[in-house]
Write an enzyme that holds these catalytic residues in place. Structure first.
Site, PDB file in Angstrom:
ATOM      1  CG  HIS A   1      -2.057   0.937   1.147  1.00  0.00           C
ATOM      2  ND1 HIS A   1      -1.968   2.283   1.390  1.00  0.00           N
ATOM      3  CD2 HIS A   1      -3.332   0.703   0.770  1.00  0.00           C
ATOM      4  CE1 HIS A   1      -3.146   2.851   1.187  1.00  0.00           C
ATOM      5  NE2 HIS A   1      -3.998   1.913   0.813  1.00  0.00           N
TER       6      HIS A   1
ATOM      7  CG  ASP B   1      -8.435  -4.134  -2.973  1.00  0.00           C
ATOM      8  OD1 ASP B   1      -7.622  -3.220  -3.257  1.00  0.00           O
ATOM      9  OD2 ASP B   1      -9.664  -3.957  -2.923  1.00  0.00           O
TER      10      ASP B   1
HETATM   11  C1  SDX Z   1      -6.187   0.194  -2.952  1.00  0.00           C
HETATM   12  O1  SDX Z   1      -4.311   4.620  -1.930  1.00  0.00           O
HETATM   13  C2  SDX Z   1      -5.305   4.026  -1.331  1.00  0.00           C
HETATM   14  O2  SDX Z   1      -5.733   4.389  -0.259  1.00  0.00           O
HETATM   15  C3  SDX Z   1      -5.909   2.874  -2.128  1.00  0.00           C
HETATM   16  C4  SDX Z   1      -6.936   2.021  -1.398  1.00  0.00           C
HETATM   17  C5  SDX Z   1      -8.211   2.793  -1.117  1.00  0.00           C
HETATM   18  O3  SDX Z   1      -8.934   2.428  -0.177  1.00  0.00           O
HETATM   19  O4  SDX Z   1      -8.537   3.691  -1.920  1.00  0.00           O
HETATM   20  O5  SDX Z   1      -6.390   1.575  -0.166  1.00  0.00           O
HETATM   21  C6  SDX Z   1      -7.344   0.808  -2.220  1.00  0.00           C
HETATM   22  O6  SDX Z   1      -5.936   0.560  -4.064  1.00  0.00           O
HETATM   23  C7  SDX Z   1      -5.328  -0.818  -2.239  1.00  0.00           C
HETATM   24  C8  SDX Z   1      -4.116  -1.310  -3.106  1.00  0.00           C
HETATM   25  C9  SDX Z   1      -4.618  -2.385  -4.083  1.00  0.00           C
HETATM   26  N1  SDX Z   1      -3.568  -2.755  -5.025  1.00  0.00           N
HETATM   27  C10 SDX Z   1      -2.926  -3.942  -4.954  1.00  0.00           C
HETATM   28  O7  SDX Z   1      -3.114  -4.773  -4.066  1.00  0.00           O
HETATM   29  C11 SDX Z   1      -1.937  -4.199  -6.099  1.00  0.00           C
HETATM   30  C12 SDX Z   1      -0.635  -4.812  -5.538  1.00  0.00           C
HETATM   31  N2  SDX Z   1       0.073  -3.775  -4.772  1.00  0.00           N
HETATM   32  C13 SDX Z   1       0.984  -2.956  -5.488  1.00  0.00           C
HETATM   33  O8  SDX Z   1       1.011  -2.908  -6.842  1.00  0.00           O
HETATM   34  C14 SDX Z   1       1.540  -1.768  -4.709  1.00  0.00           C
HETATM   35  O9  SDX Z   1       1.814  -2.192  -3.445  1.00  0.00           O
HETATM   36  C15 SDX Z   1       0.682  -0.528  -4.669  1.00  0.00           C
HETATM   37  C16 SDX Z   1       0.288  -0.082  -6.024  1.00  0.00           C
HETATM   38  C17 SDX Z   1      -0.526  -0.753  -3.840  1.00  0.00           C
HETATM   39  C18 SDX Z   1       1.506   0.589  -3.997  1.00  0.00           C
HETATM   40  O10 SDX Z   1       2.569   0.858  -4.843  1.00  0.00           O
HETATM   41  P1  SDX Z   1       3.671   1.985  -4.478  1.00  0.00           P
HETATM   42  O11 SDX Z   1       3.318   2.682  -3.233  1.00  0.00           O
HETATM   43  O12 SDX Z   1       3.900   2.799  -5.716  1.00  0.00           O
HETATM   44  O13 SDX Z   1       4.922   1.107  -4.132  1.00  0.00           O
HETATM   45  P2  SDX Z   1       5.946   0.536  -5.187  1.00  0.00           P
HETATM   46  O14 SDX Z   1       5.208  -0.035  -6.368  1.00  0.00           O
HETATM   47  O15 SDX Z   1       6.972   1.572  -5.443  1.00  0.00           O
HETATM   48  O16 SDX Z   1       6.564  -0.684  -4.367  1.00  0.00           O
HETATM   49  C19 SDX Z   1       7.640  -0.484  -3.446  1.00  0.00           C
HETATM   50  C20 SDX Z   1       8.452  -1.788  -3.505  1.00  0.00           C
HETATM   51  C21 SDX Z   1       8.875  -2.153  -4.917  1.00  0.00           C
HETATM   52  O17 SDX Z   1      10.049  -2.968  -4.819  1.00  0.00           O
HETATM   53  P3  SDX Z   1      11.526  -2.237  -5.037  1.00  0.00           P
HETATM   54  O18 SDX Z   1      11.464  -1.574  -6.396  1.00  0.00           O
HETATM   55  O19 SDX Z   1      11.658  -1.279  -3.882  1.00  0.00           O
HETATM   56  O20 SDX Z   1      12.507  -3.406  -4.981  1.00  0.00           O
HETATM   57  O21 SDX Z   1       7.617  -2.882  -3.066  1.00  0.00           O
HETATM   58  C22 SDX Z   1       7.424  -3.789  -4.145  1.00  0.00           C
HETATM   59  C23 SDX Z   1       7.765  -3.047  -5.410  1.00  0.00           C
HETATM   60  O22 SDX Z   1       8.203  -3.948  -6.410  1.00  0.00           O
HETATM   61  N3  SDX Z   1       6.017  -4.183  -4.098  1.00  0.00           N
HETATM   62  C24 SDX Z   1       5.568  -5.423  -4.306  1.00  0.00           C
HETATM   63  C25 SDX Z   1       4.178  -5.344  -4.127  1.00  0.00           C
HETATM   64  N4  SDX Z   1       3.841  -4.081  -3.828  1.00  0.00           N
HETATM   65  C26 SDX Z   1       4.973  -3.364  -3.819  1.00  0.00           C
HETATM   66  N5  SDX Z   1       6.209  -6.566  -4.622  1.00  0.00           N
HETATM   67  C27 SDX Z   1       5.421  -7.672  -4.765  1.00  0.00           C
HETATM   68  N6  SDX Z   1       4.081  -7.675  -4.611  1.00  0.00           N
HETATM   69  C28 SDX Z   1       3.426  -6.532  -4.282  1.00  0.00           C
HETATM   70  N7  SDX Z   1       2.102  -6.531  -4.117  1.00  0.00           N
END
Ligand code: SDX
Length: 428
Positions: A307, A364
């Protein structure tokens, strides 16, 4: 003496005001930065940038705290109803018995949609995604209620537009589902409360009255409450910026629905179930899929995990996980993907990759398992997220209008070609 922040650039130092919120969050006010320094800030994804001041929802990502108008989400999920929470978010305080009854009665007067809107439903291919239909149908409401186009409505007219949208959303959502089955639609019933009415329109039949299990209605209240608002997330920011151009409420919410559709945002609840089903069909080896999620060369991500703000447990995920056990137990459902989800969670919370990046289950991760147990198909899950988020979007849009916020128009840093002259075609 109010706090300031110093920034020096090109040999000059500038003092910028610091503002402090009611929960002691601090922000450097850069609204005059370009005037005094000629420079702007750059923050892709707005990870460090506040777009507004808001009094609606507070969340602390480090502590895993979420409150609507100061009320902890745990108390609201346990004790409130979805319509009461909608009133709280939109109007700022819990309603009295009288104001809640008046709110409910006003909404019940507007639950029908114009019969001509059925032509829109008939126009969609039967397998078209419900989120695309929902965005289209909500945007189309402005065609039937042109008074909603007034950018400066009276408070009474603005409230009427808000009531109509709150009232018609459950009808639209349930009719999308009925149309996907080729079933006749069920009309709203004014003697049922908001959530029961929605469940009856969704799972009822014109051939017989059906009893919706009270525990199912109660679980739905809880899920909708938990999704009702979440400060400046992607779809809410979309609603606010579209509304900032004086676009009408229906157009602003339609845009928010489209933003929510993305699998990185609200679409994740559908993506989680599809992921869990894939893992189950692949033999249920959660270690293999965790390894894929950690592999930078593999596009696979653990959906429902991570998140932007929560670097601790998403408090909603904790409540939904417990509700999962309760609802499936009550309904006597044994869903194998729930065990896979729990295994993935347990393994990820001990895995250094996830621990280092503070990746926890989000709202989710478990919600789809309950939606499925309640009888909803997977492609309806994000529509249910939108149904829950509607009062939050409306509250945020209303606050943006009330604060007379300027049109949202970010700047950029240009990195393209510098000036060059046109070359005639025969000389290229
Ligand atoms: C919602 O914003 C809100 O409040 C949203 C929400 C709401 O109520 O409105 O809470 C609802 O959208 C919840 C999130 C639902 N999405 C997912 O579950 C999709 C999977 N999660 C990700 O794609 C990710 O965690 C996000 C999109 C939610 C957040 O992405 P960020 O903040 O841009 O973080 P990032 O992509 O830069 O990740 C940081 C690191 C990265 O690794 P490095 O490059 O540092 O090595 O964490 C890793 C990412 O690769 N990472 C994951 C991961 N999420 C982040 N690695 C594996 N699996 C994951 N799910």
């Amino acid at each position: 003496m109010s706090e300031t922040a110093s920034i020096s650039i090109n040999g000059k130092s500038h003092e910028l005001p610091v503002i402090t919120g009611s929960e002691n969050e601090q922000a450097i006010d850069i609204s005059k930065l370009r005037d005094v320094s000629g420079a702007i800030t750059l923050d892709p994804g707005f990870k460090n940038t506040g777009a507004t001041k808001s009094a609606i929802t507070f969340l602390d990502g480090e502590q895993g705290v979420l409150r609507y108008r100061g009320y902890p989400i745990e108390q609201l999920a346990e004790k409130s109803t979805f319509l009461e929470v909608a009133y709280l978010l939109i109007y700022g305080d819990l309603p009295t018995t009288e104001t809640l009854s008046d709110f409910r009665n006003k909404i019940s007067r507007h639950t029908l949609i114009h019969e001509d809107m059925k032509k829109f439903f008939d126009g969609f291919p039967s397998k078209s995604h419900p989120m695309g239909q929902l965005s289209c149908l909500v945007g189309a409401l402005s065609a039937f209620y042109p008074e909603s186009l007034d950018p400066n409505p009276s408070e009474e007219d603005e409230n009427l537009t808000i009531m109509k949208l709150l009232a018609k959303m459950p009808t639209i959502v349930s009719w999308i589902y009925k149309k996907s089955l080729g079933h006749p639609v069920i009309y709203p019933r004014n003697n049922l409360n908001y959530v029961h009415n929605f469940m009856n329109m969704t799972f009822g039949q014109i051939t017989e009255d059906i009893d919706i299990d009270k525990s199912v209605v109660s679980a739905m209240h809880k899920l909708l409450i938990l999704h009702a608002d979440h400060e400046q997330n992607c779809s809410t920011s979309t609603v606010r910026i579209v509304g900032s151009s004086n676009a009408n409420l229906y157009a602003s919410i339609s845009a928010g629905i489209s933003a929510l559709w993305g699998p990185l945002h609200g679409g994740a609840n559908q993506a989680v179930i599809e992921m869990l089903e894939n893992i189950k069909n692949d033999g249920g080896d959660s270690a293999k899929w965790l390894a894929k999620a950690k592999n930078k060369n593999d596009p696979f991500r653990l959906m429902g995990f991570g998140h932007r703000v929560y670097k601790n447990f998403d408090p909603r995920a904790k409540i939904i996980k417990k509700a999962c056990d309760d609802v499936l137990d009550k309904l006597g459902i044994d869903d194998p993907v729930l065990e896979i989800a729990k295994e993935l969670e347990a393994a990820a919370l001990k895995d250094q990759y996830f621990v280092d990046r503070k990746l926890y289950p989000n709202v989710d991760f478990y919600s789809g398992i309950i939606y499925r147990a309640l009888g909803f198909p997977t492609d309806m899950f994000t529509v249910l997220f939108a149904l829950g988020r509607l009062p939050g979007w409306i509250a945020q849009w209303k606050e943006m209008k009330a604060n007379k916020e300027p049109i949202g128009r970010p700047r950029q840093v240009y990195t393209g070609d510098t000036k060059r002259d046109y070359v005639p075609l025969d000389q290229r």
